[in-house]
Design an enzyme around this catalytic site. Structure first.
Site, mmCIF file in Angstrom:
data_model
loop_
_atom_site.group_PDB
_atom_site.id
_atom_site.type_symbol
_atom_site.label_atom_id
_atom_site.label_comp_id
_atom_site.label_asym_id
_atom_site.label_seq_id
_atom_site.Cartn_x
_atom_site.Cartn_y
_atom_site.Cartn_z
ATOM 1 N N LYS A 1 0.843 -1.141 0.004
ATOM 2 C CA LYS A 1 -0.031 -0.030 -0.082
ATOM 3 C C LYS A 1 0.770 1.370 0.174
ATOM 4 O O LYS A 1 0.585 2.120 -0.723
ATOM 5 C CB LYS A 1 -0.963 -0.021 1.334
ATOM 6 C CG LYS A 1 -1.859 -1.061 1.191
ATOM 7 C CD LYS A 1 -2.933 -1.436 2.423
ATOM 8 C CE LYS A 1 -3.748 -2.340 2.290
ATOM 9 N NZ LYS A 1 -4.393 -2.889 3.522
ATOM 10 N N GLN B 1 -4.801 -1.927 9.724
ATOM 11 C CA GLN B 1 -4.767 -3.176 8.862
ATOM 12 C C GLN B 1 -5.265 -4.128 9.652
ATOM 13 O O GLN B 1 -5.140 -4.411 11.038
ATOM 14 C CB GLN B 1 -3.336 -3.414 8.645
ATOM 15 C CG GLN B 1 -2.872 -4.810 7.820
ATOM 16 C CD GLN B 1 -3.494 -4.637 6.336
ATOM 17 O OE1 GLN B 1 -3.716 -3.928 5.929
ATOM 18 N NE2 GLN B 1 -3.758 -5.729 5.807
ATOM 19 N N ASP C 1 -11.361 2.188 4.198
ATOM 20 C CA ASP C 1 -11.606 0.774 3.839
ATOM 21 C C ASP C 1 -13.026 0.699 3.529
ATOM 22 O O ASP C 1 -13.501 -0.392 3.215
ATOM 23 C CB ASP C 1 -11.124 0.429 5.025
ATOM 24 C CG ASP C 1 -9.969 -0.713 5.035
ATOM 25 O OD1 ASP C 1 -9.513 -1.293 3.962
ATOM 26 O OD2 ASP C 1 -9.200 -0.821 6.023
HETATM 27 N N1 GUN Z 1 -6.957 -7.011 5.964
HETATM 28 C C1 GUN Z 1 -7.038 -7.796 4.893
HETATM 29 N N2 GUN Z 1 -7.682 -7.299 3.789
HETATM 30 C C2 GUN Z 1 -7.839 -5.971 4.494
HETATM 31 C C3 GUN Z 1 -8.484 -4.953 3.994
HETATM 32 O O1 GUN Z 1 -8.945 -4.492 3.030
HETATM 33 N N3 GUN Z 1 -8.341 -3.858 4.763
HETATM 34 C C4 GUN Z 1 -7.806 -3.653 6.038
HETATM 35 N N4 GUN Z 1 -7.685 -2.594 6.937
HETATM 36 N N5 GUN Z 1 -7.376 -4.851 6.305
HETATM 37 C C5 GUN Z 1 -7.366 -5.997 5.900
#
Ligand code: GUN
Length: 283
Positions: free
Chosen positions: A54, A98, A121
């Site tokens: 990211k 995350q 998100d």
């Molecule tokens: N963990 C796995 N996929 C995601 C996601 O799309 N967003 C977040 N914040 N954590 C994740």
């Protein structure tokens, strides 16, 4: 005949390049640089890889990225205090915590603390509710990325029978809503679904997001269906595989996403799209 491979890496590259142009334009106009804050708690290796990807994508597209790494013993109050600080920081447009979080932390309480317009998100119940009533503000990245992929490949969704396998808050449930928003007839399957094979076999579009390697069998796929595999599972030999039995499914499907290189890159591109959207809300 073998299916057309849906190249998520390429579609994501194009989207990121478009986003980079829009960010450069903002800078030329003297508008602030979109900024994403990513919080990683603990030392889950897969999460560390996702967070790093990211960050790299942000930098490539000219976004500002801020990383906050907290130890696995972090308390809920400590994490909430950081979220509060980022909520109040006008330089930060998007906040991503995350998942998964260590077990002493109530994830839902943390997700609900993020201001909805910084919730890139799309996991805050406010944003989930807005998707339910067809007035989305922030749309969850993976399901929105899947819709972008379908659109990029000219897949008509309206009127189609779509089957979503998996009912998680991150993928399955919002995916069901996205497909419904695009006027598909949607069935969502989960661990208590009877006749899963039959459900999948009835689908024009299958989206699998269960987190179990090769869970959806190739022989279940209706000939000519479009198959979207959201799973990213690491096998004992270190290789990655999806939730769909790729080799057999690709002999029946009209189009299919590979793993890796399918949905994964789209999730990141969509996260940046949401961050730019958050910055625009903030202007
Ligand atoms: N963990 C796995 N996929 C995601 C996601 O799309 N967003 C977040 N914040 N954590 C994740």
């Amino acid at each position: 005949m073998s299916a057309q491979i849906i190249d998520g890496k390429e579609v994501a590259r194009q989207r990121l390049s478009m986003l980079a142009d829009r960010v450069a334009e903002r800078k030329n106009k003297g508008l602030h640089t979109p900024c994403l804050a990513v919080i990683l708690v603990g030392d889950d290796p897969a999460s560390a890889v996702y967070v790093r990807n990211k960050k790299i994508a942000c930098e490539k597209a000219g976004f500002e990225s801020r990383s906050y790494e907290m130890p696995s013993e972090t308390t809920q109050d400590e994490l909430l205090a950081l979220v509060d600080e980022l909520n109040g920081n006008p330089d930060v447009d998007g906040i991503l915590v995350q998942l998964p979080l260590p077990k002493q932390i109530n994830s839902q309480a943390v997700l609900e603390r993020i201001l909805p317009h910084k919730d890139v998100d799309g996991f805050h119940p406010y944003n989930v509710g807005r998707l339910v009533v067809k007035m989305p503000l922030m749309r969850p990245c993976t399901p929105k990325g899947v819709m972008t992929l379908l659109e990029s490949y000219g897949v008509e969704v309206e009127g189609k029978k779509a089957v979503v396998v998996g009912a998680s808050n991150i993928v399955g449930r919002p995916q069901m809503l996205e497909l419904l928003l695009s006027r598909a007839t949607v069935t969502i399957c989960h661990s208590k679904t009877r006749n899963l094979a039959e459900e999948v076999a009835s689908a024009d579009i299958v989206v699998a997001g269960v987190g179990i390697p090769n869970f959806v069998k190739g022989e279940w796929i209706k000939p000519g269906a479009v198959v979207i595999d959201v799973g990213i599972n690491r096998l004992d030999d270190g290789s990655l595989c999806g939730d769909v039995e790729f080799e057999t499914a690709k002999e029946r499907a009209a189009m299919i996403t590979p793993v890796p290189g399918g949905v994964g890159p789209m999730t990141i591109a969509t996260l940046l799209e949401n961050t730019l959207h958050a910055a625009e809300l903030h202007d």
